[in-house]
Design an enzyme around this catalytic site. Structure first.
Site, short mmCIF file in Angstrom:
data_model
loop_
_atom_site.label_atom_id
_atom_site.label_comp_id
_atom_site.label_asym_id
_atom_site.label_seq_id
_atom_site.Cartn_x
_atom_site.Cartn_y
_atom_site.Cartn_z
N CYS A 1 0.86 -1.20 0.00
CA CYS A 1 0.00 0.00 0.00
C CYS A 1 0.89 1.24 0.00
O CYS A 1 0.62 2.21 -0.72
CB CYS A 1 -0.91 0.02 1.23
SG CYS A 1 -2.42 -0.96 1.06
N ASN A 54 1.37 -15.95 -5.63
CA ASN A 54 1.51 -16.83 -4.46
C ASN A 54 0.40 -16.48 -3.46
O ASN A 54 0.19 -15.30 -3.16
CB ASN A 54 2.88 -16.63 -3.82
CG ASN A 54 4.00 -17.14 -4.71
OD1 ASN A 54 3.86 -18.17 -5.38
ND2 ASN A 54 5.11 -16.43 -4.73
N GLY A 107 4.18 -19.75 -0.18
CA GLY A 107 5.29 -18.86 0.13
C GLY A 107 4.96 -17.39 0.04
O GLY A 107 5.86 -16.56 -0.13
N THR A 162 4.71 -13.89 1.13
CA THR A 162 5.39 -13.20 2.24
C THR A 162 4.88 -11.79 2.47
O THR A 162 5.15 -11.21 3.52
CB THR A 162 6.91 -13.13 2.00
OG1 THR A 162 7.15 -12.45 0.76
CG2 THR A 162 7.53 -14.52 1.96
N HIS A 170 -0.29 -9.59 -5.08
CA HIS A 170 0.67 -9.12 -6.08
C HIS A 170 0.88 -10.20 -7.12
O HIS A 170 1.00 -11.38 -6.79
CB HIS A 170 2.00 -8.72 -5.44
CG HIS A 170 2.54 -9.70 -4.45
ND1 HIS A 170 2.03 -9.84 -3.17
CD2 HIS A 170 3.53 -10.61 -4.57
CE1 HIS A 170 2.70 -10.79 -2.54
NE2 HIS A 170 3.60 -11.28 -3.37
P1 AMP Z 1 5.65 -13.30 -2.33
O1 AMP Z 1 6.71 -14.21 -1.77
O2 AMP Z 1 4.87 -13.89 -3.46
O3 AMP Z 1 4.77 -12.73 -1.24
O4 AMP Z 1 6.43 -12.10 -3.01
C1 AMP Z 1 6.82 -10.94 -2.33
C2 AMP Z 1 7.87 -10.30 -3.18
O5 AMP Z 1 8.01 -8.96 -2.75
C3 AMP Z 1 9.24 -10.95 -3.09
O6 AMP Z 1 9.64 -11.39 -4.38
C4 AMP Z 1 10.13 -9.83 -2.56
O7 AMP Z 1 11.42 -9.84 -3.13
C5 AMP Z 1 9.35 -8.59 -2.94
N1 AMP Z 1 9.57 -7.41 -2.12
C6 AMP Z 1 9.62 -7.33 -0.77
N2 AMP Z 1 9.83 -6.06 -0.36
C7 AMP Z 1 9.91 -5.32 -1.50
C8 AMP Z 1 10.12 -3.93 -1.76
N3 AMP Z 1 10.28 -3.04 -0.78
N4 AMP Z 1 10.16 -3.51 -3.05
C9 AMP Z 1 10.01 -4.41 -4.06
N5 AMP Z 1 9.79 -5.72 -3.87
C10 AMP Z 1 9.75 -6.18 -2.62
ZN ZN Z 2 -1.79 -3.18 1.27
#
Ligand code: AMP
Ligand code: ZN
Length: 115
Positions: A8, A88, A94, A96, A101
């Site tokens: 966000c 995901n 996974g 996170t 997204h």
């Molecule tokens: P997921 O594991 O599918 O939840 O993907 C989360 C993704 O967000 C991971 O590939 C991270 O490398 C990415 N991520 C986390 N923090 C940031 C950030 N500040 N800017 C860009 N990507 C991020």
């Molecule tokens: Zn959000």
């Protein structure tokens, strides 16, 4: 402390990121830890924690995320070689970051099935 989630805050510009596309509904930016030569994240501006939190009212928004990803794939010359779109969802997949997204991955040969 800001209680808005990370994505966000990226979508609203409160946290800096490498934004590659934005419109009224979605924002796309470079993944900070890329898993492929092109690794973009496409997110809705509204907070939705995961696919499990979407409903029929979100069908158009989900389609806009997909359309943005396809346009970006073409812009990054991935259309011919191919690319992968991934959402995901939940612990076992996974996920996170608790803001839905869509990953756009491309620019190398991707193995299947993923780990
Ligand atoms: P997921 O594991 O599918 O939840 O993907 C989360 C993704 O967000 C991971 O590939 C991270 O490398 C990415 N991520 C986390 N923090 C940031 C950030 N500040 N800017 C860009 N990507 C991020
Ligand atoms: Zn959000």
């Amino acid at each position: 402390m800001d209680d808005e989630c990370l994505f966000c805050q990226i979508a609203s510009g409160k946290i800096a990121s490498d934004i590659v596309y934005e419109d009224n509904d979605v924002v796309a930016f470079t993944d900070v830890s890329p898993g492929a030569p092109t690794h973009l994240l496409i997110v809705p501006r509204v907070h939705l924690a995961s696919l499990n939190d979407t409903d029929t009212k979100d069908i158009e928004l989900l389609g806009k995320m997909m359309r943005a990803a396809i346009t970006l794939a073409k812009e990054h010359d991935l259309a011919e070689g191919g690319y992968r779109l991934v959402i995901n969802t939940g612990k076992d997949a996974g996920q996170t970051v608790g803001h839905i997204h869509l990953h756009l991955l491309g620019g190398r040969s991707l193995s299947w099935p993923p780990g």
